[in-house]
Write an enzyme that holds these catalytic residues in place. Structure first.
Site, mmCIF file in Angstrom:
data_model
loop_
_atom_site.group_PDB
_atom_site.id
_atom_site.type_symbol
_atom_site.label_atom_id
_atom_site.label_comp_id
_atom_site.label_asym_id
_atom_site.label_seq_id
_atom_site.Cartn_x
_atom_site.Cartn_y
_atom_site.Cartn_z
ATOM 1 N N ASP A 1 11.220 87.577 29.122
ATOM 2 C CA ASP A 1 12.003 88.022 30.607
ATOM 3 C C ASP A 1 11.344 86.762 31.416
ATOM 4 O OD1 ASP A 1 12.931 89.978 29.217
ATOM 5 O OD2 ASP A 1 11.727 91.582 30.414
ATOM 6 N N GLU B 1 15.897 90.526 19.540
ATOM 7 C CA GLU B 1 15.453 91.734 20.225
ATOM 8 C C GLU B 1 14.329 92.411 19.526
ATOM 9 O OE1 GLU B 1 16.175 92.377 23.688
ATOM 10 O OE2 GLU B 1 18.315 92.420 23.006
HETATM 11 P P1 NG1 Z 1 14.483 95.072 28.682
HETATM 12 O O1 NG1 Z 1 14.612 96.402 28.199
HETATM 13 O O2 NG1 Z 1 15.507 94.247 28.927
HETATM 14 O O3 NG1 Z 1 13.521 95.168 30.123
HETATM 15 C C1 NG1 Z 1 12.056 94.724 27.036
HETATM 16 C C2 NG1 Z 1 10.825 93.811 27.267
HETATM 17 C C3 NG1 Z 1 11.264 92.449 26.756
HETATM 18 C C4 NG1 Z 1 11.517 92.588 25.312
HETATM 19 C C5 NG1 Z 1 12.720 93.582 25.133
HETATM 20 C C6 NG1 Z 1 13.275 93.939 23.553
HETATM 21 C C7 NG1 Z 1 9.914 94.431 29.292
HETATM 22 C C8 NG1 Z 1 9.793 94.246 30.840
HETATM 23 N N1 NG1 Z 1 10.702 93.454 28.542
HETATM 24 O O4 NG1 Z 1 13.495 94.295 27.603
HETATM 25 O O5 NG1 Z 1 9.904 91.703 26.918
HETATM 26 O O6 NG1 Z 1 10.498 93.159 24.480
HETATM 27 O O7 NG1 Z 1 12.372 94.723 25.629
HETATM 28 O O8 NG1 Z 1 13.466 92.789 22.781
HETATM 29 O O9 NG1 Z 1 9.495 95.514 28.955
#
Ligand code: NG1
Length: 364
Positions: free
Chosen positions: A173, A38
């Site tokens: 993602d 993460e």
């Molecule tokens: P989430 O919080 O699942 O949307 C975000 C980032 C990822 C990654 C994670 C932390 C976006 C769209 N995605 O994910 O690329 O950095 O935080 O590991 O912001």
């Protein structure tokens, strides 16, 4: 001739009613949950997501009249625009961004109509936006017979998110939605995009619970963490924190909070590398627990509700390990549990969480 499942027939006829013609192409893409790694993707490090059963589906056809028409079944909303115009922020902007990025990459895309339907939870950290981008790009690839592979789809989807949705995200993602599958974890080096599907530890499966706390501050805090990591890397004289293997003296000498931010990223990368060596379910669970502690104490992206939910999960006898997943500041927790035990673990954990005054929900 095989019959389409009834939901597909229904939506195809809905498409016909909406646009006066049948769809010419259809595609889908899943949401994702990250098991380990993460806040490492924008530090060019390692991640370990898997896909979830929930999907975003898209049906498409050429519009033939110069208009773009996108319908969201979830929102019951139709957005229309022409070349030279931009759709308003919202679901249509993601499809628009994908088309713009395809064109910038040199592909020809004609005006089209599409119908979108998704059961990926929105705003829970399960990447509904990447699912929409990858589904849209797969659909456009099928409709216009574009010679584009799954890695290119992930890269274009990420650029669409950065340039047209305004989220400066890493590539985890979109790679997970484009190349992952639900029976494996996708071990991905976000610098080289080298990747490998790895099996779950024997006898284990993942569950995802929503903390019920919306991720309000996450955009500004996410960008702040990115800047802190960039500054730490710069002070350490490396292109990205991925290039540091040990949280040694140089890291300790960084001014706070950069020392803690760097330590999280360095130890998190190591946890991912350790996890893909083929560890047992209890060992994998320990790595997840350590990840949560690091996200809470060093990266400071947890909130009390997430700590409470993770604590209840970690104390459950069928749970190997648990942690917050996604950017943090609210959202979801992921846990590795004994295979087949989800039906008893999930309600028990949510009942204990409710006893403490919180309202959670099952996501996966
Ligand atoms: P989430 O919080 O699942 O949307 C975000 C980032 C990822 C990654 C994670 C932390 C976006 C769209 N995605 O994910 O690329 O950095 O935080 O590991 O912001």
């Amino acid at each position: 001739m095989s019959r389409a499942p009834s939901s597909q027939r229904l939506s195809a006829s809905h498409f016909q009613r909406l646009f006066g013609r049948p769809p010419e192409a259809a595609a889908e893409a899943p949401g994702r949950v990250n098991l380990l790694g993460e806040h490492t993707d924008y530090n060019e490090g390692f991640v370990l997501p898997t896909t979830i059963p929930q999907l975003t589906r898209i049906e498409l056809a050429r519009s033939g009249d110069g208009h773009y028409r996108y319908y969201s079944a979830n929102l019951d909303q139709l957005v229309t625009y022409r070349d030279g115009e931009e759709p308003p922020p919202g679901f249509a902007r993601y499809v628009y961004g994908c088309i713009q990025m395809l064109r910038e990459t040199g592909f020809q895309v004609e005006p089209c109509t599409c119908r979108i339907n998704s059961d990926v939870p929105i705003g829970a950290g399960l990447s509904s936006s990447a699912a929409l981008e990858v589904a849209a790009l797969r659909g456009l690839r099928a409709l216009f017979r574009l010679a584009i592979d799954d890695v290119a789809i992930a890269k274009i989807a990420q650029q669409a998110e950065i340039r047209y949705a305004g989220v400066h995200c890493g590539i985890m993602d979109q790679m997970a939605a484009s190349l992952g599958d639900a029976r494996h974890m996708l071990f991905l080096d976000t610098r080289t995009l080298e990747r490998r599907l790895v099996p779950f530890p024997d006898g284990a499966e993942a569950i995802v619970l929503d903390s019920g706390v919306p991720r309000k501050l996450s955009d500004s805090a996410y960008n702040l963490r990115r800047r802190e990591c960039e500054e730490a890397a710069q002070r350490l004289g490396v292109p990205a924190l991925r290039d540091i293997q040990e949280a040694g003296d140089a890291v300790k000498a960084l001014p706070p909070p950069l020392d803690r931010r760097a330590r999280h990223v360095i130890t998190e990368d190591r946890r991912v590398l350790e996890a893909v060596r083929g560890v047992s379910a209890p060992e994998f669970g320990e790595l997840m627990n350590a990840s949560h502690a690091s996200l809470r104490d060093d990266f400071e992206v947890s909130v009390p509700a997430l700590d409470v939910l993770v604590g209840i999960l970690q104390a459950h006898p069928w749970v190997f390990g648990a942690r917050l997943t996604g950017a943090g500041f609210g959202g979801a927790c992921v846990a590795l549990i004994a295979q087949g035990m989800g039906a008893s673990v999930k309600p028990q954990v949510l009942a204990a969480y409710a006893d403490l005054g919180y309202r959670g929900a099952v996501l996966v």
